[in-house]
Scaffold this motif. Structure first.
Motif, mmCIF file in Angstrom:
data_model
loop_
_atom_site.group_PDB
_atom_site.id
_atom_site.type_symbol
_atom_site.label_atom_id
_atom_site.label_comp_id
_atom_site.label_asym_id
_atom_site.label_seq_id
_atom_site.Cartn_x
_atom_site.Cartn_y
_atom_site.Cartn_z
ATOM 1 N N ALA A 1 0.835 -1.208 0.000
ATOM 2 C CA ALA A 1 0.000 0.000 0.000
ATOM 3 C C ALA A 1 0.867 1.254 0.000
ATOM 4 N N SER A 2 1.966 1.213 0.759
ATOM 5 C CA SER A 2 2.867 2.364 0.818
ATOM 6 C C SER A 2 3.475 2.653 -0.553
ATOM 7 N N GLU A 3 3.922 1.602 -1.233
ATOM 8 C CA GLU A 3 4.527 1.797 -2.570
ATOM 9 C C GLU A 3 3.497 2.270 -3.588
ATOM 10 N N LEU A 4 2.246 1.865 -3.406
ATOM 11 C CA LEU A 4 1.181 2.245 -4.340
ATOM 12 C C LEU A 4 0.551 3.588 -3.983
ATOM 13 N N HIS A 5 0.997 4.162 -2.837
ATOM 14 C CA HIS A 5 0.489 5.468 -2.369
ATOM 15 C C HIS A 5 -1.014 5.426 -2.103
ATOM 16 N N ILE A 6 -1.453 4.333 -1.496
ATOM 17 C CA ILE A 6 -2.844 4.211 -1.068
ATOM 18 C C ILE A 6 -2.830 3.694 0.375
ATOM 19 N N SER A 7 -3.981 3.737 1.006
ATOM 20 C CA SER A 7 -4.056 3.224 2.376
ATOM 21 C C SER A 7 -4.122 1.699 2.358
ATOM 22 N N GLN A 8 -3.710 1.116 3.474
ATOM 23 C CA GLN A 8 -3.756 -0.342 3.554
ATOM 24 C C GLN A 8 -5.191 -0.851 3.457
ATOM 25 N N SER A 9 -6.127 -0.107 4.020
ATOM 26 C CA SER A 9 -7.524 -0.534 3.970
ATOM 27 C C SER A 9 -8.060 -0.535 2.542
ATOM 28 N N THR A 10 -7.624 0.454 1.755
ATOM 29 C CA THR A 10 -8.037 0.496 0.344
ATOM 30 C C THR A 10 -7.483 -0.707 -0.406
ATOM 31 N N LEU A 11 -6.205 -1.009 -0.174
ATOM 32 C CA LEU A 11 -5.590 -2.161 -0.831
ATOM 33 C C LEU A 11 -6.312 -3.448 -0.443
ATOM 34 N N SER A 12 -6.539 -3.633 0.838
ATOM 35 C CA SER A 12 -7.202 -4.849 1.310
ATOM 36 C C SER A 12 -8.605 -4.966 0.718
ATOM 37 N N GLN A 13 -9.317 -3.855 0.676
ATOM 38 C CA GLN A 13 -10.682 -3.858 0.149
ATOM 39 C C GLN A 13 -10.701 -4.209 -1.334
ATOM 40 N N GLN A 14 -9.777 -3.637 -2.120
ATOM 41 C CA GLN A 14 -9.749 -3.893 -3.563
ATOM 42 C C GLN A 14 -9.380 -5.347 -3.859
ATOM 43 N N ILE A 15 -8.424 -5.885 -3.124
ATOM 44 C CA ILE A 15 -8.046 -7.285 -3.341
ATOM 45 C C ILE A 15 -9.185 -8.202 -2.926
ATOM 46 N N LYS A 16 -9.892 -7.836 -1.839
ATOM 47 C CA LYS A 16 -11.038 -8.628 -1.412
ATOM 48 C C LYS A 16 -12.120 -8.639 -2.487
ATOM 49 N N GLN A 17 -12.373 -7.488 -3.101
ATOM 50 C CA GLN A 17 -13.361 -7.416 -4.177
ATOM 51 C C GLN A 17 -12.950 -8.283 -5.368
ATOM 52 N N LEU A 18 -11.643 -8.300 -5.652
ATOM 53 C CA LEU A 18 -11.133 -9.138 -6.739
ATOM 54 C C LEU A 18 -11.364 -10.616 -6.412
ATOM 55 N N GLU A 19 -11.104 -10.995 -5.174
ATOM 56 C CA GLU A 19 -11.310 -12.387 -4.772
ATOM 57 C C GLU A 19 -12.785 -12.765 -4.846
ATOM 58 N N ILE A 20 -13.672 -11.846 -4.480
ATOM 59 C CA ILE A 20 -15.111 -12.114 -4.560
ATOM 60 C C ILE A 20 -15.524 -12.336 -6.006
ATOM 61 N N GLU A 21 -14.986 -11.490 -6.904
ATOM 62 C CA GLU A 21 -15.334 -11.635 -8.318
ATOM 63 C C GLU A 21 -14.814 -12.949 -8.886
ATOM 64 N N LEU A 22 -13.632 -13.353 -8.436
ATOM 65 C CA LEU A 22 -13.039 -14.603 -8.915
ATOM 66 C C LEU A 22 -13.588 -15.831 -8.167
ATOM 67 N N SER A 23 -14.327 -15.570 -7.125
ATOM 68 C CA SER A 23 -14.935 -16.644 -6.306
ATOM 69 C C SER A 23 -13.893 -17.564 -5.693
ATOM 70 N N THR A 24 -12.738 -17.018 -5.372
ATOM 71 C CA THR A 24 -11.693 -17.816 -4.720
ATOM 72 C C THR A 24 -10.700 -16.891 -4.042
ATOM 73 N N PRO A 25 -10.148 -17.265 -2.887
ATOM 74 C CA PRO A 25 -9.129 -16.423 -2.246
ATOM 75 C C PRO A 25 -7.802 -16.503 -2.987
ATOM 76 N N LEU A 26 -7.139 -15.379 -3.053
ATOM 77 C CA LEU A 26 -5.830 -15.302 -3.693
ATOM 78 C C LEU A 26 -4.704 -15.302 -2.668
ATOM 79 N N PHE A 27 -5.023 -14.865 -1.465
ATOM 80 C CA PHE A 27 -4.026 -14.822 -0.390
ATOM 81 C C PHE A 27 -4.565 -15.563 0.834
#
Length: 297
Positions: free
Chosen positions: A22-48
């Motif tokens: 998140a620091s390298e991407l210049h976003i908050s950790q919560s934003t990063l976690s939320q976006q990856i969670k949304q990606l996992e929901i769309e893919l219907s499988t956990p990535l991490f």
């Protein structure tokens, strides 16, 4: 699935730390976690797998990584290609040209390529009728031609220059002492003319028809150099726009009067379509060329 989500996933995979990613991407950790969670929901499988503050890729994450990397790389390449296109570092230009304007295109293309050597230029010669069909099929970016007799509402017309029509003969012909010639004085001369289908031929036919005059046509040719070679034999005359013959020697060209005959050189394109930068830059060059002191008159 959004491109930014794939970028977030890839950075998190590389660092295996949401906070650092998140620091390298210049976003908050919560934003990063939320976006990856949304990606996992769309893919219907956990990535991490989340293990306390630590993360590791799941089997699905390992498999998905290559596809995500290819997508982001492809998108980045696409962005770079568009930047190059706008900067004239790549791309192509497709130009239709009537035979009568070969000298105009030869000069302007050389100037264009001197400025933009990485642009691939396609030049297609043909009659106005043939080229207009290709233009309407979006096979050409634009056409260099003489003015159409019946304008098409779907076309855009940009005037370039006026070129007088001239009677052409050999230096040994009777034209050598003639300064101007009337249309009616051409009626009985043996003529070699462009074949039907050429806009110049239609123009000539219409002028003589409107004056109730006949044309004494001996030969019809669909090749301008051959037409002028026939004229050089001294047996025939022809009628062309002066623009057409500006790079030919060993011929005599006499302006036609009563009435004076004039053709208008044009750029013809399709209305209301995106004009890529290569086209607009070429327009500038040809406009500068045709408006310089008497380049085509």
């Amino acid at each position: 699935m959004e491109l930014r989500q794939l970028k977030y996933f890839l950075r998190a995979k590389e660092l295996l730390n949401f906070t650092a990613a998140a620091s390298e991407l210049h976003i908050s950790q919560s934003t990063l976690s939320q976006q990856i969670k949304q990606l996992e929901i769309e893919l219907s499988t956990p990535l991490f797998e989340r293990i306390g503050k630590r993360i590791k890729l799941t089997e699905a994450g390992e498999l998905f990584h290559d596809y995500a990397l290819k997508s982001v790389t492809s998108a980045n390449n696409g962005f770079q290609m568009l930047r190059d296109l706008n900067n004239m570092e790549t791309g192509e230009l497709k130009i239709g040209v009537t035979f009568a304007l070969r000298q105009v295109i030869a000069t302007t293309v050389k100037q264009f390529l001197a400025l933009y050597p990485k642009i691939l230029v396609h030049i297609v010669y043909g009659t106005s009728e043939e080229l207009l069909q290709k233009l309407d099929n979006f096979e050409l970016d634009f056409i260099l031609s003489f003015e159409e007799f019946e304008k098409n509402n779907s076309h855009q017309y940009q005037p370039l220059f006026d070129s007088p029509m001239v009677l052409i003969g050999s230096p040994e012909s009777d034209l050598k002492n003639v300064k101007k010639i009337r249309v009616k004085d051409i009626e009985n001369l043996p003529l070699a003319l462009p074949a039907k289908g050429f806009s110049t031929r239609k123009y000539i036919d219409d002028v003589f028809k409107n004056k109730n005059l006949n044309l004494n046509i001996s030969i019809e040719v669909n090749d301008i150099p051959m037409l002028l070679d026939l004229v050089k034999t001294g047996k025939y005359y022809t009628i062309l726009a002066k623009t057409t013959i500006q790079d030919y020697d060993s011929i005599i060209a006499v302006p036609i009067i009563q009435p004076p005959l004039m053709r208008k050189g044009m750029i013809i394109s399709v209305k209301d379509i995106y004009e890529k930068r290569a086209v607009s830059e070429f327009y500038k060059i040809i406009d500068q060329y045709t408006n310089s002191p008497s380049p085509v008159s």
